[in-house]
Design a protein around this motif. Structure first.
Motif, PDB file in Angstrom:
ATOM      1  N   SER A  53       1.912   9.112  -2.619  1.00 50.23           N
ATOM      2  CA  SER A  53       1.580   9.584  -3.852  1.00 50.23           C
ATOM      3  C   SER A  53       2.337  10.828  -4.318  1.00 50.23           C
ATOM      4  O   SER A  53       2.945  11.365  -3.399  1.00 50.23           O
ATOM      5  N   THR A 112      -3.773  15.110 -14.011  1.00 54.06           N
ATOM      6  CA  THR A 112      -4.220  15.797 -12.903  1.00 54.06           C
ATOM      7  C   THR A 112      -4.636  17.303 -13.629  1.00 54.06           C
ATOM      8  O   THR A 112      -3.628  17.895 -14.223  1.00 54.06           O
ATOM      9  N   ALA A 139      -4.002   3.732   0.400  1.00 53.20           N
ATOM     10  CA  ALA A 139      -4.354   3.151  -0.670  1.00 53.20           C
ATOM     11  C   ALA A 139      -3.799   1.692  -1.066  1.00 53.20           C
ATOM     12  O   ALA A 139      -2.374   1.658  -1.096  1.00 53.20           O
ATOM     13  N   GLU A 177      -9.127  15.310  -2.762  1.00 55.21           N
ATOM     14  CA  GLU A 177      -9.049  14.524  -1.430  1.00 55.21           C
ATOM     15  C   GLU A 177      -8.616  15.545  -0.426  1.00 55.21           C
ATOM     16  O   GLU A 177      -7.685  16.138  -0.630  1.00 55.21           O
ATOM     17  N   THR A 217       0.484   5.844   0.756  1.00 57.40           N
ATOM     18  CA  THR A 217      -0.336   6.698   1.334  1.00 57.40           C
ATOM     19  C   THR A 217      -0.831   7.872   0.314  1.00 57.40           C
ATOM     20  O   THR A 217       0.228   8.330  -0.277  1.00 57.40           O
ATOM     21  N   SER A 218      -1.955   8.077   0.010  1.00 55.67           N
ATOM     22  CA  SER A 218      -2.361   8.913  -0.948  1.00 55.67           C
ATOM     23  C   SER A 218      -2.829  10.366  -0.151  1.00 55.67           C
ATOM     24  O   SER A 218      -3.503  10.541   0.780  1.00 55.67           O
ATOM     25  N   ARG A 226       0.852  -1.313   0.000  1.00 55.47           N
ATOM     26  CA  ARG A 226      -0.203   0.024  -0.052  1.00 55.47           C
ATOM     27  C   ARG A 226       0.657   1.359   0.016  1.00 55.47           C
ATOM     28  O   ARG A 226       2.202   1.218   0.436  1.00 55.47           O
ATOM     29  N   ARG A 264     -11.284  10.840 -10.656  1.00 55.79           N
ATOM     30  CA  ARG A 264     -11.343  10.992  -9.203  1.00 55.79           C
ATOM     31  C   ARG A 264     -11.424  12.680  -8.850  1.00 55.79           C
ATOM     32  O   ARG A 264     -10.995  13.353  -9.571  1.00 55.79           O
ATOM     33  N   ALA A 313      -5.158  12.788   3.882  1.00 51.61           N
ATOM     34  CA  ALA A 313      -4.501  11.599   3.586  1.00 51.61           C
ATOM     35  C   ALA A 313      -5.089  10.207   3.911  1.00 51.61           C
ATOM     36  O   ALA A 313      -5.941  10.208   4.877  1.00 51.61           O
ATOM     37  N   SER A 314      -4.837   9.235   3.016  1.00 48.27           N
ATOM     38  CA  SER A 314      -5.513   8.129   3.184  1.00 48.27           C
ATOM     39  C   SER A 314      -4.529   6.902   2.885  1.00 48.27           C
ATOM     40  O   SER A 314      -3.734   7.067   1.896  1.00 48.27           O
TER      41      SER A 314
END
Length: 234
Positions: free
Chosen positions: A229, A75, A63, A57, A31-32, A29, A54, A60-61
């Motif tokens: 990310s 982007t 992923a 955000e 960190t986004s 995983r 998307r 942070a989450s």
């Protein structure tokens, strides 16, 4: 081993960044980090191609990162948005796009060739030409520090319509992203606090934890087990 990321800037007013990445073994995983812009993301894993839009955000989450997958993303710049998929409905969410193959996908009732790292600008020009992608110049002007000659209420309404976020939220997220980049570059914490206008070190720490998912110490040391990310200078 892990996640290899490449990105570039763009001269398109609709694009903030173009990026691509490849995952390999040893990474479960990432960190986004929080981001203020929407994105078009394409990824392939075990022969299955997926495409999604998307939204921004706001925190942070974690992923998941599938092994041996490829990713590509556009982007969009602040103020660029898709009226039929407004970002205020996609904050901390995403919308899968149907009929995705290695060659094409469906968007707003039409079939589109899959874009790639080198032709992102041509793809976005077609989006704008066919009214799939729009851009509010007021948002970009205000973020540059210019006065649009509109009431604060009107500006705020246009920010939320185009980005899904308030102007204050955008500034807080962008400041945290800039702080993270400076810390990764080795800038001393007191200098980061002074340069970006944080009150003190606890204020910086709260911001980094919420928007970046890292303490200043972890940012300075790096974390190959759970990388971040894409972060870049704005």
């Amino acid at each position: 081993m892990g996640l290899e990321v490449e990105s570039r800037s763009s001269d398109s007013p609709y694009i903030e960044r173009v990026w691509r990445s490849t995952s390999s073994g040893g990474l479960d995983r990432m960190t986004s980090v929080a981001i203020t812009c929407g994105e078009l993301v394409v990824w392939e894993h075990r022969g299955q191609v997926s495409v999604a839009v998307r939204g921004p955000e706001t925190k942070a989450s974690a992923a998941p990162v599938p092994e041996d997958a490829t990713f590509f993303g556009i982007t969009f710049s602040p103020g660029s948005w898709m009226p039929h998929l407004p970002f205020h409905r996609l904050v901390d969410r995403y919308a899968d796009l149907p009929d995705a193959t290695r060659r094409s996908f469906s968007l707003k009732g039409s079939t589109w060739r899959l874009p790639d790292y080198d032709n992102a600008e041509a793809f976005v020009r077609r989006l704008a030409r066919e009214d799939v992608l729009d851009r509010d110049p007021v948002v970009a002007a205000v973020l540059r520090g210019e006065s649009p000659g509109l009431s604060e209420r009107t500006v705020q309404r246009r920010f939320v319509a185009a980005t899904g976020l308030t102007r204050v939220a955008i500034r807080q997220i962008e400041r945290a992203r800039r702080a993270a980049v400076l810390i990764q570059e080795g800038t001393p914490i007191p200098d980061v606090i002074d340069r970006l206008g944080y009150f003190d070190q606890p204020h910086l720490a709260r911001s980094l934890t919420r928007y970046i998912g890292r303490t200043a110490t972890r940012l300075g040391d790096g974390d190959p087990v759970e990388p971040l990310s894409l972060l870049y200078k704005t």
